[in-house]
Design an enzyme around this catalytic site. Structure first.
Site, mmCIF file in Angstrom:
data_model
loop_
_atom_site.group_PDB
_atom_site.id
_atom_site.type_symbol
_atom_site.label_atom_id
_atom_site.label_comp_id
_atom_site.label_asym_id
_atom_site.label_seq_id
_atom_site.Cartn_x
_atom_site.Cartn_y
_atom_site.Cartn_z
ATOM 1 C CG HIS A 156 40.506 54.539 20.475
ATOM 2 N ND1 HIS A 156 41.324 54.588 21.582
ATOM 3 C CD2 HIS A 156 39.605 55.534 20.637
ATOM 4 C CE1 HIS A 156 40.914 55.554 22.383
ATOM 5 N NE2 HIS A 156 39.885 56.154 21.821
HETATM 6 P P1 TYD Z 1 41.157 53.891 26.235
HETATM 7 O O1 TYD Z 1 39.974 54.715 25.879
HETATM 8 O O2 TYD Z 1 41.632 52.894 25.218
HETATM 9 O O3 TYD Z 1 42.375 54.834 26.635
HETATM 10 P P2 TYD Z 1 43.194 55.938 25.813
HETATM 11 O O4 TYD Z 1 42.459 56.250 24.557
HETATM 12 O O5 TYD Z 1 43.266 57.094 26.744
HETATM 13 O O6 TYD Z 1 44.553 55.397 25.550
HETATM 14 O O7 TYD Z 1 40.854 53.158 27.618
HETATM 15 C C1 TYD Z 1 41.873 52.467 28.324
HETATM 16 C C2 TYD Z 1 41.194 51.466 29.244
HETATM 17 O O8 TYD Z 1 40.370 52.137 30.203
HETATM 18 C C3 TYD Z 1 40.307 50.462 28.506
HETATM 19 O O9 TYD Z 1 40.481 49.184 29.097
HETATM 20 C C4 TYD Z 1 38.911 50.946 28.780
HETATM 21 C C5 TYD Z 1 39.020 51.675 30.112
HETATM 22 N N1 TYD Z 1 38.095 52.819 30.194
HETATM 23 C C6 TYD Z 1 36.968 52.736 30.993
HETATM 24 O O10 TYD Z 1 36.715 51.709 31.652
HETATM 25 N N2 TYD Z 1 36.125 53.809 31.068
HETATM 26 C C7 TYD Z 1 36.349 54.949 30.368
HETATM 27 O O11 TYD Z 1 35.551 55.923 30.446
HETATM 28 C C8 TYD Z 1 37.525 55.017 29.518
HETATM 29 C C9 TYD Z 1 37.822 56.260 28.717
HETATM 30 C C10 TYD Z 1 38.369 53.935 29.473
#
Ligand code: TYD
Length: 147
Positions: free
Chosen positions: A63
């Site tokens: 993303h």
């Molecule tokens: P995401 O940022 O997509 O993870 P990564 O980039 O590490 O693969 O987040 C994964 C899930 O966790 C998504 O459902 C959102 C949640 N999340 C939170 O609730 N709070 C946060 O601070 C973060 C970073 C993620």
């Protein structure tokens, strides 16, 4: 050093993302790295989160963010971060807890190649906000191509 909050997401490039060296105090008994807000890091830290228990072979990220600045630090172990600005890609292999990768808004990122037991700590400039995410690479390319 400081970075103004700005709408740079359309024009940012992977070459604006850099490795920051953090202070390290080395002693016979071990090392300390402390990160002082707005002194050792070019944005105001509003959130800290960390990735751990990452299974082998998994890829994270996938993303971009519209406004968020992040500093990604391998507190333990190692992993790779692949950045794209739609025109260029850069891969950073990071494995030292006193070096972090600064990622500015408008950069697509993927994290992979996590070593066993690795921990990735992320210092972020804002609280979690799903509306700040661009999760479709097609949408990301559209936004970058309009500028
Ligand atoms: P995401 O940022 O997509 O993870 P990564 O980039 O590490 O693969 O987040 C994964 C899930 O966790 C998504 O459902 C959102 C949640 N999340 C939170 O609730 N709070 C946060 O601070 C973060 C970073 C993620």
């Amino acid at each position: 050093m400081s970075i103004e909050r700005s709408e740079i997401m359309g024009t940012s490039t992977v070459f604006d993302c850099t490795i920051l060296e953090l202070p390290k105090i080395s002693m016979d008994s071990g090392s300390i790295t402390s990160i002082n807000n707005k002194i050792d890091i070019p944005f105001n830290v509003e959130r800290v989160y960390y990735l751990y228990d990452v299974p082998a072979g998994v890829e994270r990220g996938g993303h971009a963010h519209r406004n968020l600045y992040q500093l990604i630090i391998p507190i333990a172990g190692s992993f790779d971060i692949v950045l794209s600005d739609s025109k260029h890609r850069r891969t950073f292999s990071i494995n030292r807890p006193n070096y972090g990768l600064l990622i500015i808004p408008g950069i697509w990122r993927e994290l992979n190649n996590f070593s066993s037991g690795s921990i990735c700590i992320v210092l972020a400039s804002a609280a979690y906000d799903e509306n700040d995410y661009i999760r479709s690479y097609e949408e990301f390319l559209n936004i970058k191509s309009k500028i």
